[in-house]
Scaffold this active site. Structure first.
Site, PDB file in Angstrom:
ATOM      1  N   GLN A 105       0.865  -1.177   0.000  1.00  0.00           N
ATOM      2  CA  GLN A 105       0.000   0.000   0.000  1.00  0.00           C
ATOM      3  C   GLN A 105       0.906   1.232   0.000  1.00  0.00           C
ATOM      4  O   GLN A 105       1.714   1.422   0.915  1.00  0.00           O
ATOM      5  CB  GLN A 105      -0.907   0.029   1.225  1.00  0.00           C
ATOM      6  CG  GLN A 105      -1.909   1.185   1.158  1.00  0.00           C
ATOM      7  CD  GLN A 105      -2.687   1.359   2.435  1.00  0.00           C
ATOM      8  OE1 GLN A 105      -2.131   1.748   3.454  1.00  0.00           O
ATOM      9  NE2 GLN A 105      -3.980   1.079   2.391  1.00  0.00           N
ATOM     10  N   TYR A 177      -5.999  11.005   4.362  1.00  0.00           N
ATOM     11  CA  TYR A 177      -4.585  11.163   4.013  1.00  0.00           C
ATOM     12  C   TYR A 177      -4.460  11.925   2.687  1.00  0.00           C
ATOM     13  O   TYR A 177      -5.435  12.434   2.164  1.00  0.00           O
ATOM     14  CB  TYR A 177      -3.889   9.807   3.993  1.00  0.00           C
ATOM     15  CG  TYR A 177      -3.894   9.139   5.354  1.00  0.00           C
ATOM     16  CD1 TYR A 177      -3.374   9.806   6.464  1.00  0.00           C
ATOM     17  CD2 TYR A 177      -4.454   7.882   5.547  1.00  0.00           C
ATOM     18  CE1 TYR A 177      -3.393   9.218   7.726  1.00  0.00           C
ATOM     19  CE2 TYR A 177      -4.480   7.288   6.809  1.00  0.00           C
ATOM     20  CZ  TYR A 177      -3.945   7.959   7.895  1.00  0.00           C
ATOM     21  OH  TYR A 177      -3.972   7.395   9.149  1.00  0.00           O
ATOM     22  N   ARG A 225      -7.781   2.357  -2.614  1.00  0.00           N
ATOM     23  CA  ARG A 225      -8.574   2.342  -1.385  1.00  0.00           C
ATOM     24  C   ARG A 225      -9.150   3.730  -1.164  1.00  0.00           C
ATOM     25  O   ARG A 225      -8.433   4.733  -1.216  1.00  0.00           O
ATOM     26  CB  ARG A 225      -7.715   1.934  -0.183  1.00  0.00           C
ATOM     27  CG  ARG A 225      -8.577   1.578   1.033  1.00  0.00           C
ATOM     28  CD  ARG A 225      -7.768   1.134   2.220  1.00  0.00           C
ATOM     29  NE  ARG A 225      -8.508   0.135   2.991  1.00  0.00           N
ATOM     30  CZ  ARG A 225      -8.358  -0.053   4.305  1.00  0.00           C
ATOM     31  NH1 ARG A 225      -7.508   0.674   4.999  1.00  0.00           N
ATOM     32  NH2 ARG A 225      -9.071  -0.981   4.922  1.00  0.00           N
ATOM     33  N   GLY A 337      -8.968  -7.306   9.077  1.00  0.00           N
ATOM     34  CA  GLY A 337      -7.966  -6.489   9.730  1.00  0.00           C
ATOM     35  C   GLY A 337      -7.527  -7.062  11.052  1.00  0.00           C
ATOM     36  O   GLY A 337      -6.703  -7.979  11.123  1.00  0.00           O
ATOM     37  N   ARG A 338      -8.110  -6.544  12.136  1.00  0.00           N
ATOM     38  CA  ARG A 338      -7.634  -6.907  13.479  1.00  0.00           C
ATOM     39  C   ARG A 338      -7.726  -8.397  13.772  1.00  0.00           C
ATOM     40  O   ARG A 338      -6.877  -8.947  14.479  1.00  0.00           O
ATOM     41  CB  ARG A 338      -8.423  -6.114  14.528  1.00  0.00           C
ATOM     42  CG  ARG A 338      -8.125  -4.615  14.509  1.00  0.00           C
ATOM     43  CD  ARG A 338      -9.159  -3.836  15.316  1.00  0.00           C
ATOM     44  NE  ARG A 338     -10.461  -3.920  14.686  1.00  0.00           N
ATOM     45  CZ  ARG A 338     -11.600  -4.170  15.337  1.00  0.00           C
ATOM     46  NH1 ARG A 338     -11.584  -4.391  16.626  1.00  0.00           N
ATOM     47  NH2 ARG A 338     -12.745  -4.203  14.689  1.00  0.00           N
TER      48      ARG A 338
END
Length: 370
Positions: A105, A177, A225, A337-338
């Site tokens: 990424q 971002y 993304r 993810g987590r």
């Protein structure tokens, strides 16, 4: 849990540029275990464990493009420089040896970077209009020459990814971002060709995609993304309706995006209050025809924002609802993810029906490369 639904999760995925053994994607998660920006053998082993346990595609944590203000930590991995790229070469080799696929990424955090942080603390943070996520003037707008340098840095990173043997790239255009700061009207009030209405605000991203495409050729996968929400602005929306979302996405499709990674905090929530149950990935697939990745608290009973704010753990929960959506083709791939951060064998346990062995997630898990 439906056997047919589980089977759908482990069906191969094939698009014109990307072939995967199953529909499970490791979501990008910032880890901060790369001192000096260089990923070492521990990072390679961390990603390899997921490949060994059946993850179809690994998206690395955010990796910083070659710009002095790209990141805010000296432990976030770089995607430039001899040592960092050699480190990533080792990661690719380890994952491929385990039979997995992986892409980096590519990341620049823009004006979410606090002054005086990162590898180059003296460098000023940058953004399209010098506005932070609260809309406050904290810097100067980027010049067109500076924008050109940023685009070139993304393209160089893409070229290096292909040279190192990665299986594609993902551009981080979400969460407030840099790329997302160009997308969002709160942070982009430019009056030149990089600003304007929602469609015109895609100009920076489309030029990044086009430059990356020139750098990697026509067959190398490019994933974008994006998100509606921003860090600390969870109710923010780029698009208020399916029509606006369609107008936002089309320039990105035209520029060369192959797959959209649609970031939400809770995958089960409808993207719009229009009576349809489609989530953001579902709407994106419907509107563009492109493959999509869904993400957002998959397999856990507590979303990440509450987990870290309240310092709570999260228990493993059924993914039947997710599997039903996948089975009916709402989206194509599922980013975990987590649950995967804490449990490298998550995919294997799901496949083998060992849900009772899934590990709960705790905030402390972020301090270790399991």
């Amino acid at each position: 849990m439906s056997t047919n639904s589980v089977k759908a999760l482990f069906q191969p995925f094939r698009s014109d540029k990307l072939t995967l053994d199953n529909r499970i994607v490791m979501a990008p998660m910032t880890r901060g275990f790369s001192p000096g920006g260089v990923p070492g053998e521990d990072v390679a082993a961390y990603y390899k464990r997921r490949a060994e346990n059946g993850v179809g595609l690994i998206v690395t944590e955010g990796t910083l493009i070659n710009h002095p203000a790209a990141g805010a930590s000296t432990k976030w991995p770089h995607f430039f420089g001899t040592n960092a790229l050699e480190g990533w070469s080792g990661v690719v080799k380890a994952v491929h040896e385990a039979g997995g696929k992986i892409l980096p990424q590519l990341w620049h955090i823009g004006l979410t970077r606090k002054p005086g942080t990162g590898t180059n603390p003296e460098a000023p943070s940058v953004g399209p209009s010098g506005l932070n996520l609260a809309g406050e003037q904290v810097g100067d707008p980027l010049t067109e020459a500076e924008i050109a340098d940023l685009i070139a840095a993304y393209a160089q990173a893409a070229a290096d990814a292909k040279r190192l043997g990665f299986d594609g790239i993902e551009l981080h255009g979400a969460h407030g971002y840099l790329i997302d700061q160009f997308f969002w009207g709160v942070t982009n009030v430019r009056t030149d060709r990089y600003g304007g209405d929602l469609v015109k605000r895609t100009r920076f991203a489309t030029e990044v995609v086009e430059a990356c495409r020139r750098a990697v050729g026509s067959e190398f996968p490019i994933i974008m993304r994006f998100s509606q929400w921003k860090d600390g602005a969870y109710d923010a929306k780029l698009a208020e309706s399916p029509d606006e979302l369609s107008r936002f996405l089309q320039p990105l499709v035209d520029a060369g995006v192959d797959v959209f990674h649609c970031s939400t905090r809770r995958f089960w929530e409808p993207a719009f209050a229009d009576g349809e149950d489609l989530n953001l990935a579902g709407w994106t697939k419907k509107l563009t025809g492109k493959p999509t990745i869904t993400v957002g608290s998959v397999g856990l009973d507590l979303e990440f924002t509450r987990l870290f704010k309240e310092k709570k753990g999260a228990e493993a929960v059924s993914i039947d609802g997710l599997l039903e959506r996948l089975d009916r083709g709402e989206f194509d791939l599922v980013a975990i993810g987590r649950a995967l951060l804490n449990d490298p064998a998550w995919a294997k346990k799901i496949k083998e029906g060992r849900q009772d062995e899934l590990r709960p997630f705790t905030p402390e898990a972020t301090q270790t490369l399991y």
